[in-house]
Design an enzyme around this catalytic site. Structure first.
Site, mmCIF file in Angstrom:
data_model
loop_
_atom_site.group_PDB
_atom_site.id
_atom_site.type_symbol
_atom_site.label_atom_id
_atom_site.label_comp_id
_atom_site.label_asym_id
_atom_site.label_seq_id
_atom_site.Cartn_x
_atom_site.Cartn_y
_atom_site.Cartn_z
ATOM 1 C CB SER A 83 -1.167 0.010 1.166
ATOM 2 O OG SER A 83 -2.065 -0.700 0.908
ATOM 3 C CE LYS A 86 -4.910 1.468 -0.886
ATOM 4 N NZ LYS A 86 -4.068 0.389 -0.225
ATOM 5 C CB SER A 142 -4.505 1.314 3.823
ATOM 6 O OG SER A 142 -3.683 1.127 2.940
#
Length: 302
Positions: A83, A86, A142
């Site tokens: 993640s 992101k 997230s």
């Protein structure tokens, strides 16, 4: 692994920070990493003997303003980053979107997070949320659903958005980075990849955007219900924010990537940015980041 649903509250979230950037007009695709690149651990920098122990497979620490490298461990080894992806999603979105722009959540956004086994912000199809609020949904819990909604809207279409992510990586000199989606989840065709050094470069650049810095440093964010959307509450997964001087930035985890962390902090009037990849124990990445931030001024003044 799913986040638990945060209790819904009715406090308004203010959006006072805006940004404006141009969108790159080109897109490039990097070659897939070889076996040697994903397993070897060479780095062009050797850590000081007095540096804290770093148990992750790779790490990098730099002075955000000067770009000076302070610590490196396998800093140029390509590997999945989960993640941490992101952060680039947020950065690319704000190159073309205003925080007040509305994005409607589609059923496929919610299904994407559910079907892919990703963490979710529990966004409700039909809600129309400002981009600024969706950045909290993206960065704090997230939310893969938030990533999909933003990429779908500002590609337009997810493939178009991923092309922008890779083009932006090239423009920032991140030549050992390749994105395959906007969230970092594994795909049947393979994972995206990057390096600790490249992600530190991105972190330093992203934190120059006031809205990203503000979102990344927020421990809990509430969104009041309006005629456009319901109420939401999102808690940050970054435990480092409990430490004095910590700024953010992003956590990540998949089985292939292990536990990852992009972090930043202010020490002795300097902004330090670091990345830890491939940690096997979730809590240890935060302890390691804090140790590196505390050690860096000693290293810098030596």
């Amino acid at each position: 692994m799913r986040n638990r649903k945060a209790r819904l509250t009715a406090f308004a979230g203010a959006l006072a920070l805006v940004t404006g950037f141009g969108v790159p007009a080109y897109a490039q695709t990097a070659a897939a990493p070889t076996h040697a690149q994903t397993t070897a651990a060479p780095s062009s920098m050797v850590a000081d003997a007095g540096a804290p122990a770093v148990y992750g497979r790779a790490a990098y620490l730099m002075d955000a303003r000067s770009g000076a490298a302070l610590f490196g461990k396998a800093a140029d080894t390509r590997m999945p980053i989960a993640s941490l992806t992101k952060t680039m999603t947020a950065y690319v979105v704000l190159r073309s979107a205003k925080p007040t722009d509305l994005v409607e959540i589609a059923p496929q956004d919610a299904r994407y997070a559910e079907d892919g086994g990703g963490t979710t912000a529990d966004l409700r199809p039909g809600d129309r949320l400002p981009v600024g609020e969706l950045l909290y949904a993206l960065m704090l819990p997230s939310g893969a659903d938030a990533a999909h909604a933003l990429a779908r809207t500002y590609g337009p279409g997810v493939p178009g958005f991923v092309a922008k992510m890779n083009a932006t990586a090239r423009s920032l000199g991140m030549n050992d980075t390749h994105y395959v989606n906007a969230d970092g989840l594994p795909t049947p065709a393979g994972d995206g990849w990057s390096t600790a050094r490249d992600q530190a470069v991105l972190a330093a650049k992203a934190l120059q955007v006031p809205l990203i810095e503000g979102v990344a440093g927020t421990r809990y964010h509430e969104v009041a219900a309006t005629d456009e959307h319901g109420a939401y509450g999102w808690r940050n997964t970054n435990r480092l924010l409990a430490e004095p001087g910590a700024i953010g930035l992003k956590t990540g985890f998949t089985r292939a990537a292990g536990y990852s962390l992009a972090f930043a902090g202010e020490r002795d009037g300097r902004r330090l940015v670091g990345v830890i990849l491939g940690e096997s124990i979730s809590s240890r990445r935060f302890d390691t980041a804090q140790a590196l931030l505390s050690w860096a001024p000693t290293r810098a003044s030596a």
